[in-house]
Design an enzyme around this catalytic site. Structure first.
Site, PDB file in Angstrom:
ATOM      1  N   TYR A  46       0.675  -1.147  -0.231  1.00  0.00           N
ATOM      2  CA  TYR A  46      -0.026   0.109   0.110  1.00  0.00           C
ATOM      3  C   TYR A  46       0.841   1.144   0.038  1.00  0.00           C
ATOM      4  O   TYR A  46       1.949   1.208   0.675  1.00  0.00           O
ATOM      5  CB  TYR A  46      -0.886  -0.041   1.122  1.00  0.00           C
TER       6      TYR A  46
ATOM      7  N   LYS B 159      -2.951   0.482 -24.896  1.00  0.00           N
ATOM      8  CA  LYS B 159      -3.313   0.516 -26.349  1.00  0.00           C
ATOM      9  C   LYS B 159      -2.007   0.217 -27.203  1.00  0.00           C
ATOM     10  O   LYS B 159      -0.998  -0.447 -27.071  1.00  0.00           O
ATOM     11  CB  LYS B 159      -4.275   1.428 -26.586  1.00  0.00           C
TER      12      LYS B 159
ATOM     13  N   ARG C 190      -2.556  -2.610 -18.378  1.00  0.00           N
ATOM     14  CA  ARG C 190      -3.725  -1.883 -18.395  1.00  0.00           C
ATOM     15  C   ARG C 190      -3.527  -0.698 -17.258  1.00  0.00           C
ATOM     16  O   ARG C 190      -3.388  -1.039 -16.014  1.00  0.00           O
ATOM     17  CB  ARG C 190      -5.121  -2.771 -18.123  1.00  0.00           C
TER      18      ARG C 190
ATOM     19  N   THR D 116      -4.047   6.189 -21.740  1.00  0.00           N
ATOM     20  CA  THR D 116      -4.069   4.967 -21.241  1.00  0.00           C
ATOM     21  C   THR D 116      -2.504   4.442 -21.600  1.00  0.00           C
ATOM     22  O   THR D 116      -1.838   5.044 -22.364  1.00  0.00           O
ATOM     23  CB  THR D 116      -4.941   4.053 -21.774  1.00  0.00           C
TER      24      THR D 116
ATOM     25  N   ASP E 111      -6.207  13.655 -25.054  1.00  0.00           N
ATOM     26  CA  ASP E 111      -6.536  12.478 -24.706  1.00  0.00           C
ATOM     27  C   ASP E 111      -5.923  11.585 -25.676  1.00  0.00           C
ATOM     28  O   ASP E 111      -6.383  11.233 -26.628  1.00  0.00           O
ATOM     29  CB  ASP E 111      -7.918  12.012 -24.554  1.00  0.00           C
TER      30      ASP E 111
ATOM     31  N   GLU F  16      -0.369   4.892  -0.583  1.00  0.00           N
ATOM     32  CA  GLU F  16      -1.185   5.956  -0.729  1.00  0.00           C
ATOM     33  C   GLU F  16      -0.299   7.373  -0.739  1.00  0.00           C
ATOM     34  O   GLU F  16       0.520   7.596   0.249  1.00  0.00           O
ATOM     35  CB  GLU F  16      -2.428   6.208   0.219  1.00  0.00           C
TER      36      GLU F  16
END
Ligand SMILES: *Cc1c(COP(=O)(O)O)cnc(C)c1O
Length: 428
Positions: A62, A237, A243, A234, A208, A64
């Protein structure tokens, strides 16, 4: 690099022992991806190295916060992973700041709204049926219900964005945020043209580049970096990573973007994904990747020419990038019927609306195809005639219900795929 030819239960031995049911499904998907011609423009084959990085113990942590400013201890290694990946992103795309934490493209875009807008503020983006993304202010998306989405499209006669229309809309509606780029846009994006409109109305401009990030990194599409405030992308692609997503920006927006991603929208970042993005970015900086990016475009252009020569109606008449949008109205076959028949023939595409579509979005007139995945397998432009011929035969067969042709094509597809093993997959 291709994984060696080993049986499925040896490729994933712990998984096969612990959960044979899911192991069998993974093996079946490997088989499907190996045997089919994958033409979905947003899909690809990641390298074995990217796959390995995304299945590491980094996922146990973790973290954060951001490097040096975490809410959890034990970040000696994770901080380095995230910093290294962010530095690579900045270098590759030429932007001042990179946030590599967004879980995927849609949450990344939502973070942009959170950074710059209040609910009800106006955003200008490309409409979904014209090639834009849901998150560019389309009605059914949170971005179109919590914000005032104003949408531009493409011209009916050219199939291309008309910057005069965009400017008129921007002057009339005074958006705080403008999105350029999309998800079914076969033509080069004029980042400089959008930038001058954004400047004129005082809007933040976001490129984008989810679809074309790999082409930009590989030098096969102009870069938005000199022109825009924020780049959203992203990583899975054309960029050929895991991903995930990234937000890149000018220095002045770094704080707003970071605060929007965390704590604004997300909790702990997916560190195994961050590492895999780092690997993909390193790969994307190599000469091999530049050839891949160039070949993706050459393959798409060649496939477009071969299809046009067989009477297919290409939106905008062709392509500058990795994708083709095809209106099947003249072929007298609905997009979904064609896509399903192609799927049965081992050619995987998606049905898609075309600009000014007279059919419903769930049952549209077109299909969308792209060349990133086949290019990653090393399939050359000289095979695009064969691919176009298969598509022609299957679309015709879909109209007449000729399943014999469909299965004939399926075995021809499999034979070609066997000659071009896919990265990251076993050789069967
Ligand atoms: C794919 C895509 C997204 C969303 O990415 P997800 O990871 O599917 O959420 C956003 N914008 C554009 C232009 C895309 O093509």
């Amino acid at each position: 690099m291709t994984a060696p030819s080993v049986p499925a239960d040896l490729r994933h031995p712990a998984l096969a022992a612990a959960d044979p049911e899911l192991a069998a499904l993974v093996a079946a998907e490997e088989r499907l991806q190996a045997d089919t011609l994958r033409l979905i423009p947003s899909e690809n084959y990641v390298s074995a190295a990217v796959l390995e990085a995304s299945g590491t113990v980094l996922q146990n942590k973790y973290s954060e916060g951001y490097p040096g400013k975490r809410y959890y201890e034990g970040q000696q290694v994770i901080d380095q992973v995230e910093t290294l990946t962010a530095e690579r992103a900045k270098g590759l795309f030429g932007m001042d700041h990179a946030n590599v934490q967004p879980y995927s493209g849609s949450p990344a875009n939502l973070a942009v709204y959170l950074a710059f807008l209040k609910p009800g503020d106006t955003v200008l983006g490309m409409s979904l049926p014209m090639g834009g993304h849901l998150t560019h202010g389309w009605g059914v998306s949170a971005t179109g219900t919590w914000f005032n989405g104003v949408q531009y499209g493409v011209r009916r006669d050219t199939g291309r964005v008309d910057l005069d229309e965009v400017r008129d809309l921007a002057l009339a509606e005074r958006p705080k945020l403008i999105f350029c780029g999309g998800t079914a846009v076969p033509r080069e994006i004029d980042f400089a043209g959008f930038a001058s409109i954004a400047r004129e109305v005082g809007a933040v401009l976001v490129a984008d580049i989810a679809h074309i990030a790999g082409l930009i990194a590989g030098g096969a599409h102009p870069s938005p970096a000199p022109h825009v405030d924020v780049v959203s992308t992203t990583t899975h692609k054309t960029l050929r990573g895991p991903r995930g997503a990234m937000l890149l920006s000018r220095a002045e927006h770094a704080r707003a973007i970071d605060r929007a991603v965390f704590p604004g929208l997300q909790g702990g970042p997916h560190n195994q994904t961050t590492a895999a993005i780092g690997v993909a970015l390193r790969e994307a900086a190599t000469p091999d990747f530049r050839s891949y990016a160039r070949d993706v475009v050459t393959n798409a252009r060649t496939l477009g020419e071969e299809l046009a020569a067989r009477g297919f109606d290409l939106v905008s008449g062709g392509t500058d990038n990795h994708l083709l949008l095809i209106d099947l109205t003249a072929k007298d076959v609905p997009g979904k019927v064609a896509a399903k028949a192609l799927d049965r023939a081992g050619i995987v595409v998606n049905h898609n609306s075309v600009p000014y579509d007279t059919r419903k979005p769930f049952d549209p007139s077109g299909i969308r195809i792209g060349t990133p995945a086949l290019t990653s397998r090393g399939i050359p432009a000289s095979e695009m005639g064969t691919v176009a011929e298969w598509i022609t035969r299957v679309v015709q067969a879909a109209r007449t219900g000729d399943e014999a042709t469909v299965s004939e094509v399926r075995s021809e597809v499999k034979a070609l795929m066997d000659g071009y093993p896919a990265p990251g997959l076993p050789v069967f």
